[in-house]
Design a protein around this motif. Structure first.
Motif, PDB file in Angstrom:
ATOM      1  N   LEU A 258     -23.049   1.596  24.778  1.00  0.00           N
ATOM      2  CA  LEU A 258     -22.204   2.749  25.030  1.00  0.00           C
ATOM      3  C   LEU A 258     -21.381   2.546  26.301  1.00  0.00           C
ATOM      4  O   LEU A 258     -21.848   1.973  27.285  1.00  0.00           O
ATOM      5  CB  LEU A 258     -23.035   4.025  25.138  1.00  0.00           C
ATOM      6  N   SER A 259     -20.169   3.063  26.278  1.00  0.00           N
ATOM      7  CA  SER A 259     -19.223   2.898  27.379  1.00  0.00           C
ATOM      8  C   SER A 259     -19.514   3.883  28.503  1.00  0.00           C
ATOM      9  O   SER A 259     -20.229   4.878  28.324  1.00  0.00           O
ATOM     10  CB  SER A 259     -17.798   3.135  26.871  1.00  0.00           C
ATOM     11  N   ASN A 260     -18.908   3.638  29.646  1.00  0.00           N
ATOM     12  CA  ASN A 260     -19.070   4.560  30.772  1.00  0.00           C
ATOM     13  C   ASN A 260     -18.548   5.964  30.469  1.00  0.00           C
ATOM     14  O   ASN A 260     -19.178   6.949  30.889  1.00  0.00           O
ATOM     15  CB  ASN A 260     -18.409   3.988  32.025  1.00  0.00           C
ATOM     16  N   PRO A 261     -17.411   6.140  29.764  1.00  0.00           N
ATOM     17  CA  PRO A 261     -17.023   7.504  29.404  1.00  0.00           C
ATOM     18  C   PRO A 261     -18.087   8.205  28.558  1.00  0.00           C
ATOM     19  O   PRO A 261     -18.363   9.392  28.763  1.00  0.00           O
ATOM     20  CB  PRO A 261     -15.721   7.308  28.616  1.00  0.00           C
ATOM     21  N   ALA A 262     -18.697   7.494  27.633  1.00  0.00           N
ATOM     22  CA  ALA A 262     -19.747   8.093  26.814  1.00  0.00           C
ATOM     23  C   ALA A 262     -20.936   8.494  27.671  1.00  0.00           C
ATOM     24  O   ALA A 262     -21.536   9.561  27.471  1.00  0.00           O
ATOM     25  CB  ALA A 262     -20.181   7.121  25.721  1.00  0.00           C
ATOM     26  N   LEU A 263     -21.280   7.670  28.656  1.00  0.00           N
ATOM     27  CA  LEU A 263     -22.426   7.969  29.515  1.00  0.00           C
ATOM     28  C   LEU A 263     -22.139   9.161  30.417  1.00  0.00           C
ATOM     29  O   LEU A 263     -23.010  10.017  30.641  1.00  0.00           O
ATOM     30  CB  LEU A 263     -22.794   6.747  30.344  1.00  0.00           C
TER      31      LEU A 263
END
Length: 310
Positions: A258-263
């Motif tokens: 998962l990407s940083n925006p998702a996190l």
């Protein structure tokens, strides 16, 4: 708004996250509500279009509309704000900087062009051209770990010498040797580090954070920042417990790709202070909704001071 100097760029800054409908369109009403919540949280500033704001997915009309909302609300409230004029393409970043400067933010955040790595001379040339277009608005360089062109302390020193408009650095930071190497530059450059590492960063000379902890608990992140100064040992203890929360609930999602925006959207859902949702723009994968409540329970158990009202 008055252009920010390096000494003005301090504390905990919160970011706007994109509330998306099922067609990936930005829900402007939910975005405005989120901004109201950030304005009420006591943050030292608010910014748009960092990685968590999915700047790389925005059409230019979306970029402009978010900026207008941010500038209008923050100016009315007397809240310092920064606009991320970043784009992987240099020419698009330059155009974004020219338009964003008209809204008089305290600073513009920019990344270095990101398809090919830059030579040092090219990095200087890029920032100098952006600074000319942004004048009198100063610049903050965003140099995350995945950047194609890393900016070590030596290059930072050259950029500061040749581009006086550069007043800040947004970075993942490093070990004691990194802090020792960057310390000679901190008088003319504010250094911001990741939110969940801020107590360690403050102890080593950092100035603040564009904070993922503010994504989790905006008001609580400010209280924690105040604790770091009033009681450094207590501030470091909160950081230790945050690390355990991240070990249990963020690291497994990151390991799944998962990407940083998702996190960051996941953290906001765990915090429950906004309805930004966990959806990320195609083709990025969103965090699972069913993971939110277990993480929320652990967050309130591990770092209750982030959620207390006192």
């Amino acid at each position: 708004m008055t252009p920010l100097r390096a000494k003005d760029v301090t504390g905990v800054w919160g970011t706007l996250l994109l509330p998306l409908d099922t067609g990936d369109a930005i829900d402007r009403g939910r975005l405005a509500g989120q901004l109201d919540a950030l304005l009420d949280a006591g943050l030292h500033g608010i910014y748009a279009h960092g990685t968590a704001g999915e700047f790389h997915t925005l059409a230019e009309d979306e970029f402009d509309a978010i900026n207008e909302l941010l500038a209008e609300r923050c100016t009315a409230a007397g809240m310092p704000f920064q606009i991320g004029a970043s784009h992987p393409v240099a020419q698009t970043a330059l155009a974004r900087a020219r338009r964003a400067r008209e809204l008089a933010p305290g600073a513009l955040q920019v990344i270095l062009p990101d398809w090919l790595p830059l030579a040092d001379d090219e990095a200087v040339a890029f920032l100098a051209r952006i600074a000319e277009a942004a004048d009198p608005v100063p610049l903050v360089l965003y140099n995350p770990p995945h950047a194609k062109t890393p900016v070590p302390p030596a290059l930072l020193g050259r950029l500061l010498a040749e581009v006086p408009a550069l007043v800040g650095l947004k970075t993942a930071a490093g070990d004691d040797a990194w802090y020792d190497a960057v310390r000679p530059h901190t008088g003319r450059c504010s250094v911001f580090v990741p939110g969940h590492l801020l107590a360690t960063g403050i102890a080593r000379g950092a100035h603040g954070s564009y904070s993922n902890v503010a994504a989790l608990a905006p008001a609580g992140s400010v209280r924690w920042y105040e604790t770091m100064h009033a009681d450094p040992a207590a501030g470091l203890d909160v950081e230790r417990r945050l690390a355990e929360l991240f070990r249990r609930h963020i690291a497994p999602l990151k390991a799944r790709g998962l990407s940083n925006p998702a996190l960051d959207k996941f953290l906001a859902a765990v915090g429950g202070w906004t309805d930004a949702g966990v959806r990320t723009r195609w083709p990025a994968t969103a965090a699972p909704e069913e993971a939110v409540l277990p993480a929320r329970r652990d967050a309130h158990e591990l770092v209750p001071e982030l959620f207390s009202l006192g």
